[in-house]
Design a protein around this motif. Sequence first.
Motif, short mmCIF file in Angstrom:
data_model
loop_
_atom_site.label_atom_id
_atom_site.label_comp_id
_atom_site.label_asym_id
_atom_site.label_seq_id
_atom_site.Cartn_x
_atom_site.Cartn_y
_atom_site.Cartn_z
N PHE A 19 0.82 -1.22 0.00
CA PHE A 19 0.00 0.00 0.00
C PHE A 19 0.85 1.27 0.00
O PHE A 19 0.68 2.17 -0.82
N LYS A 20 1.81 1.35 0.94
CA LYS A 20 2.62 2.57 1.04
C LYS A 20 3.55 2.74 -0.15
O LYS A 20 3.94 3.86 -0.49
N PRO A 25 5.18 8.90 -4.97
CA PRO A 25 5.95 9.37 -3.82
C PRO A 25 5.10 10.29 -2.94
O PRO A 25 4.19 10.96 -3.42
N ARG A 26 5.41 10.30 -1.65
CA ARG A 26 4.70 11.13 -0.70
C ARG A 26 5.65 12.17 -0.12
O ARG A 26 6.75 11.82 0.33
N TYR A 45 7.14 13.02 9.05
CA TYR A 45 5.91 12.26 8.81
C TYR A 45 5.73 12.10 7.31
O TYR A 45 5.61 13.09 6.59
N SER A 46 5.68 10.85 6.85
CA SER A 46 5.51 10.62 5.42
C SER A 46 4.05 10.52 5.02
O SER A 46 3.74 10.49 3.82
N PHE A 47 3.14 10.44 5.99
CA PHE A 47 1.73 10.63 5.69
C PHE A 47 1.45 12.12 5.88
O PHE A 47 1.03 12.57 6.94
N PHE A 48 1.70 12.87 4.82
CA PHE A 48 1.63 14.33 4.88
C PHE A 48 1.27 14.86 3.49
O PHE A 48 1.70 14.32 2.48
N ASN A 49 0.49 15.94 3.48
CA ASN A 49 0.21 16.59 2.19
C ASN A 49 -0.55 17.89 2.41
O ASN A 49 -0.99 18.19 3.53
N ALA A 50 -0.71 18.64 1.30
CA ALA A 50 -1.55 19.83 1.29
C ALA A 50 -2.98 19.41 0.95
O ALA A 50 -3.20 18.56 0.10
N LEU A 187 8.82 6.61 -0.35
CA LEU A 187 8.20 5.55 -1.12
C LEU A 187 7.77 4.47 -0.12
O LEU A 187 7.45 4.77 1.01
N GLY A 188 7.73 3.23 -0.53
CA GLY A 188 7.39 2.17 0.42
C GLY A 188 8.63 1.60 1.06
O GLY A 188 9.77 1.94 0.69
N TYR A 189 8.41 0.72 2.02
CA TYR A 189 9.49 -0.02 2.66
C TYR A 189 10.51 0.97 3.25
O TYR A 189 10.12 1.85 4.02
N PHE A 190 11.79 0.85 2.92
CA PHE A 190 12.79 1.81 3.39
C PHE A 190 13.30 2.67 2.23
O PHE A 190 14.42 3.17 2.26
N ASP A 191 12.47 2.85 1.23
CA ASP A 191 12.87 3.55 0.01
C ASP A 191 12.43 5.01 0.02
O ASP A 191 11.33 5.34 0.46
N TYR A 192 13.30 5.84 -0.53
CA TYR A 192 13.03 7.27 -0.69
C TYR A 192 13.35 7.67 -2.12
O TYR A 192 13.99 6.93 -2.87
N SER A 193 12.91 8.86 -2.50
CA SER A 193 13.19 9.37 -3.84
C SER A 193 13.46 10.87 -3.76
O SER A 193 13.05 11.54 -2.80
#
Length: 205
Positions: A19-20, A25-26, A45-50, A187-193
Amino acid sequence: MIFYQPGRHKEQGFSHDPFKAVVSPRPIGWISTVDAEGRSNLAPYSFFNAMAFLPPVVVFGTGTHPDGTPKDSQRNVEATGEFVCNIVSEALKEQMNKTSAHLPHGEDEMSFAELEGAPSKLVKPLRVAAAPVALECRYLQTVKLPAWNEPAGNYAIFGEVIGVHVNPEIVENGLIDVTRYRPVSRLGYFDYSTVTEVYQMFRPD
């Protein structure tokens, strides 16, 4: 297509729920707060947005401790009515990750990550001085979300943006150029972008 129901991903061969990874990307909300005693806290916090523009509103999602007690960011925002959302540049990714450590209540993650704080204009929490953008926010409301692992809980924290700090070095011809600071996303797991290039698309009439 592979179909699965949330919580039952292993039945379809997934080692972790994707899911995540697919809702990505978040952007990362790097939330700075102070508690009732004025002690600073900083957490990503990666569950974040405008969520809205007129007025600008942001939201970040947080879980609780296993016993259901709120984490420091939620506790501080609800107690003081203020927070700052700092935008994470590529140059700050390691410090951002360091502030995700579980420190005892009252310890300053900004100092722990060797970050310098800077005064805000309209709210008490410090902003991250090196962040390319910082959003000063007034707390609006908390929305309780469903939780599968009660007494632990999930909450959405809404804030109205009442002040914005922008590093002039990322501005070109009156517009912010994200490639100058390369925002980090989860991104998901331990991944970033990292955002390294952009393109434009215009709405059809």
